[in-house]
Design an enzyme around this catalytic site. Structure first.
Site, PDB file in Angstrom:
ATOM      1  N   GLY A   1      -1.531   1.612   7.299  1.00 51.71           N
ATOM      2  CA  GLY A   1      -0.447   1.084   8.114  1.00 51.71           C
ATOM      3  C   GLY A   1       0.626   0.457   7.239  1.00 51.71           C
ATOM      4  CB  SER A   2       3.010  -2.285   7.950  1.00 53.07           C
ATOM      5  OG  SER A   2       3.525  -1.676   9.121  1.00 53.07           O
ATOM      6  CB  ALA A   3      -1.159  -2.740   4.029  1.00 50.74           C
TER       7      ALA A   3
ATOM      8  CE  LYS B   1       6.132  -0.341   7.714  1.00 51.67           C
ATOM      9  NZ  LYS B   1       6.432  -1.121   8.932  1.00 51.67           N
TER      10      LYS B   1
END
Length: 581
Positions: free
Chosen positions: A309-311, A313
């Protein structure tokens, strides 16, 4: 006429007689008599042995059995970085029988008592002992010392005790997934017990001995088969029992509170890549591994792949900054848009955001637009450099390489979705390791379960200045307005990133199954600790990474900094949270 002669015969001198040795008839008789007595004694002794003591000596000879017994090498001790013992071997005794030598079965009372002591049914014992062709059959392995003494007191013939070593894990569940366990023969089956088998095991010795029917060693015999054992090597791990305890307890609280399927936590030394803690729940007791199922025994931090997921980014933003494709002053249009028929949007719509805002608000739109400034092959190579799709060689058996499909097979939307953590997979340990490229000033470090005496050599991914810029941006995530305020630690600037990913189930992304992730480091300017937490399928009190994984991150990070004696980098607030010592 008679004539007288004057001649007189001359007498010859007497010959001198040579004295011959005198032989005494008495002495001869004595010698002959002694010889006769000796022969008579030998004959009498032979008759005595044949007639009087034959049965006794035969019984004594039958009672002596030559055996080659194993002298087990003591398996190496495993301890944490501060000397706390995590695995050790202790002497024990195992019981076997020699049915071939048994003249009669033990009495019913003896069998009943033996059954009670060794916890083996009487019928099973009887079946074992009736196998008359066998000269060796195990009755019970690794008996408790008290039980062994009670069995010896039964005085059973042709029951023999063999010295062995039994593996013990004093911390129980706490280190189960890291240490693993051995089988009853002392061979590593899982975890580091398996991967470090050659170092830990050593080399067994042997000794030829004479035993009586009760299994007692009567004598040790000289033999070319005799060999002294070589003990295994002691191993010092990088893990810290204090941090491991903290991480395990906080993880269990979070999984219970959110009624989740499972949870995982990894704590790294941000400067060396050493693993300070690694815990999973559910767990199991390595002293009784047979009672655990595969779900309990699985080391999810190393073997399970997750979509981050956003980890992910911060790495995309770092690449864009490092390559000069953006700067801290640029504002990007973050309105929803489409790539072909597929929409790209954020949870909350922001008309535009600068790079700091993209990080703080965790913008899918902004991150995907930065990724689009690179070709697919370049992004593939970048993810590969971070270790996605590549084995870490951490020393742990069964570690996953993760999943990164070849860029030639990417659909147009996939480069965008990968930038916010969908379409690529890695383990939590791989994700934590990737963060060392940020904490170690742009250099990706190897991870290790063993304590390192020398600083490891890493691989440069970003410029030092880029890593520092990104760390500063990530502090905004835990500040007011960020998605990770639940992970803020009083007295420290914490750089972090939240991640919330829908799980891929039966060929599609499920609407009601999520993995909540929170990963970060502190102190942000000079990182010492990396903490990564995932909660799998939370079903109560939320499912977002910041809400679910943030609180345990906060407790584990704060406690770890305290345990390591790291001083606060900014003033404490009046409501400072106390962390475990």
């Amino acid at each position: 006429m008679l004539i007288k002669s004057e001649y007189k015969p001359r007498m010859l001198p007497k010959e001198e007689q040579v004295k011959k040795p005198m032989t005494s008839n008495g002495r001869i008789s004595f010698v002959l008599m002694a010889i006769a007595v000796l022969f008579a004694g030998l004959i009498a002794r032979g008759l005595y042995l044949q007639t009087v003591t034959y049965n006794f000596l035969k019984e004594q000879g039958d009672n002596r059995i030559v055996r080659t017994q194993t002298l087990p090498a003591t398996r190496g001790t495993v301890s944490d970085r501060n000397g706390a013992v995590l695995a050790l071997s202790a002497p024990t005794e195992s019981l076997f029988a020699v049915p071939k030598e048994m003249k009669e079965m033990p009495s019913a009372a003896q069998l009943e008592r033996l059954s009670e002591l060794v916890d083996v049914p009487v019928d099973v014992l009887r079946n074992k002992l009736e196998q008359k062709g066998k000269s060796f059959i195990w009755i019970k392995r690794q008996l408790d010392p008290k039980v062994a003494e009670e069995v010896k007191a039964l005085g059973l013939e042709n029951f023999v005790f063999e010295k062995e070593l039994k593996r013990h894990y004093p911390m129980g569940n706490l280190f189960a997934h890291v240490i693993g366990f051995t089988d009853i023969d002392g061979k590593g089956q899982e975890g580091l017990e398996l991967s470090l088998e050659d170092s830990l095991h050593g080399e067994d010795g042997a000794e030829v001995v004479l035993r009586d029917r009760q299994g007692n060693i009567v004598d040790s015999l000289d033999s070319p088969r005799n060999k002294a054992p070589k003990n295994g090597k002691d191993i010092i791990l990088s893990l810290d029992q204090r941090i491991q305890t903290l991480a395990y307890e906080e993880l269990n609280k979070a999984v219970e509170y959110h009624q989740a399927k499972a949870g995982t936590v990894v704590v790294l030394d941000a400067r060396t890549g050493e693993i300070l803690a690694l815990a999973n729940t559910p767990a199991y007791d390595p002293n009784r591994p047979g009672r655990a199922d595969s779900e309990q025994r699985r080391n999810r931090a190393v073997t399970d792949m997750i979509e981050p997921g956003s980890a992910i980014k911060p790495f995309v933003i770092a690449k864009a900054l490092d390559a000069g494709k953006t700067d801290l002053n640029e504002r990007l249009n973050t309105q929803p848009y489409k790539i072909g028929p597929s929409p790209v949007r954020d949870t909350h719509v922001y008309p535009s955001l600068d790079v700091r805002g993209i990080m703080q608000k965790s913008s899918n739109v902004g991150t995907s637009k930065l990724s689009a400034r690179f070709g697919a092959e370049e992004m593939y190579d970048f993810y590969h450099e971070l270790g996605i799709g590549v084995r870490m060689h951490s020393g742990f058996p069964g570690e996953t390489a993760g999943l990164l499909r070849n860029w030639r097979r990417w659909r147009p939307i996939e480069q965008a979705t990968m930038s916010f953590g969908y379409g690529l997979q890695l383990s939590l340990l791989q994700l934590a390791r990737a963060y060392t490229a940020l904490t170690h000033d742009g250099v990706l470090l190897p991870v290790s379960f063993e304590k390192q005496a020398v600083a490891p050599q890493g691989k440069r991914i970003f410029k030092e200045s880029t890593a520092r810029e990104v760390r500063n941006l990530m502090v905004s995530v835990t500040e007011p307005g960020g998605t990770g305020t639940a992970g803020a630690v009083d007295g420290f600037d914490v750089g972090a990133k939240t991640g919330t990913a829908r799980k891929f189930v039966n060929g599609r992304y499920a609407d009601n199954k999520h993995i909540a992730t929170f990963i970060g480091f502190a102190p942000a300017k000079n990182p010492r600790v990396i903490v990564a937490v995932t909660i799998d399928e939370p079903t109560a009190h939320g499912y977002y990474g910041g809400v679910v994984a943030g609180p345990p991150f906060k407790k584990i990070m704060g406690g770890s900094l305290n345990i390591l004696g790291i001083s606060p980098t900014k003033p404490l607030t009046a409501a400072a949270v106390k962390t475990p010592s």
